[in-house]
Design a protein around this motif. Structure first.
Motif, PDB file in Angstrom:
ATOM      1  N   ALA A 232     -21.377 -38.785  15.074  1.00 45.07           N
ATOM      2  CA  ALA A 232     -22.257 -39.626  15.880  1.00 45.07           C
ATOM      3  C   ALA A 232     -21.546 -39.963  17.181  1.00 45.07           C
ATOM      4  N   HIS A 233     -22.338 -40.118  18.242  1.00 50.69           N
ATOM      5  CA  HIS A 233     -21.797 -40.472  19.553  1.00 50.69           C
ATOM      6  C   HIS A 233     -22.681 -41.559  20.139  1.00 50.69           C
ATOM      7  N   LEU A 234     -22.062 -42.616  20.604  1.00 53.91           N
ATOM      8  CA  LEU A 234     -22.800 -43.774  21.096  1.00 53.91           C
ATOM      9  C   LEU A 234     -22.321 -44.121  22.492  1.00 53.91           C
TER      10      LEU A 234
ATOM     11  N   ARG B 248     -29.517 -49.112  20.031  1.00 55.86           N
ATOM     12  CA  ARG B 248     -28.626 -48.225  19.285  1.00 55.86           C
ATOM     13  C   ARG B 248     -27.274 -48.889  19.023  1.00 55.86           C
ATOM     14  N   MET B 249     -26.834 -49.725  19.927  1.00 57.10           N
ATOM     15  CA  MET B 249     -25.561 -50.420  19.722  1.00 57.10           C
ATOM     16  C   MET B 249     -25.659 -51.360  18.529  1.00 57.10           C
TER      17      MET B 249
ATOM     18  N   PHE C  38     -25.702 -49.303  15.387  1.00 58.96           N
ATOM     19  CA  PHE C  38     -24.355 -48.830  15.069  1.00 58.96           C
ATOM     20  C   PHE C  38     -23.530 -49.932  14.411  1.00 58.96           C
TER      21      PHE C  38
END
Length: 257
Positions: A5-7, A14-15, A18
């Motif tokens: 996963a890439h944030l 999305r933060m 996560f």
């Protein structure tokens, strides 16, 4: 292929997802380990997988008739059923990489991710406190160490790497600092740019003295346009091929509650 996963810290929704998923993963691991350390749990699981169940007694043995009947037929013991190879471990090691941690601790006033930055920081601090015994490791970088000096990550990290400024002589040099105060200087490799597709020379390795480390590389006899793949792209491609060879299964975070 090794990243599940890439944030990017510019999407508050999305933060928060996560942060919730990371907290749920820590809780799941704590329940599975049940107070045991990560390495100890894996060692016990490996031993239990190698143990063979005892043979079940026959009906005659249960009734006290220990003498088997004599017959002229040679009975062969049934072959053991081959078990399928074990699947991936439910608790693989996870590594959380955070770039520009200072931007999460002190986001700019106009930053899009400012409303959710606190949730991500609290989740990362939980990893810093309990992640080691749960098999979750944290690697964070900061361009402004003064902004992150009072965080839980700075207080609990066992190792710290300090790199010299790029404008200092000998780029790539730094110091590895331990929690007990020990310091080890090192020279890191700096590989940048693209590989020329029309390269006439293969990469070579030559010994370099410590005093010369960080000096500009020698000029190539032929000037070539760097339009080939980067070293990082080649490394990622090699990892991708290796993951297919061993039928690796990607490990994803559980869905946020």
């Amino acid at each position: 292929p090794h990243v599940c996963a890439h944030l990017v810290a510019c999407d508050p929704l999305r933060m928060r997802e996560f942060a919730q998923a990371l907290g749920a993963e820590l809780k799941r691991r704590a329940e599975l380990l049940d107070g045991a350390a990560f390495a100890e749990w894996h060692a016990r699981r490996e031993v239990s997988d190698r143990m063979v169940a005892p043979r079940q007694p026959s009906p005659g043995e249960l009734l006290g008739d220990l003498d088997s009947q004599r017959t002229g037929t040679l009975r062969l013991r049934a072959s053991a059923v081959r078990a399928d190879p074990p699947g991936p471990s439910p608790l693989p090691r996870l590594v959380v990489l955070v770039d520009d941690f200072d931007a999460l601790v002190a986001p700019g006033l106009g930053s899009a991710g400012r409303p959710a930055a606190g949730s991500v920081v609290r989740a990362l601090e939980a990893v810093a406190c309990d992640g080691a015994r749960l098999g979750v490791h944290l690697v964070a970088t900061s361009a402004r160490p003064d902004r992150t000096a009072d965080t839980e990550l700075a207080r609990t990290n066992p190792l710290r790497i300090e790199l010299d400024a790029p404008d200092q002589p000998g780029p790539g040099r730094g110091r590895l600092r331990y929690r007990d105060g020990r310091t080890v200087p090192f020279q890191g490799g700096r590989v940048t740019g693209r590989i020329p597709r029309t390269a006439t020379q293969r990469p070579t390795v030559v010994p370099v003295e410590w005093e010369r480390m960080g000096d500009p590389p020698a000029r190539r006899p032929v000037r070539e346009l760097g339009n080939g793949p980067t070293d990082l792209a080649l490394l990622a491609s090699a990892l991708d091929r290796a993951s297919h060879l061993v039928s690796a299964i990607p490990v994803l975070f559980p869905p946020a509650p």
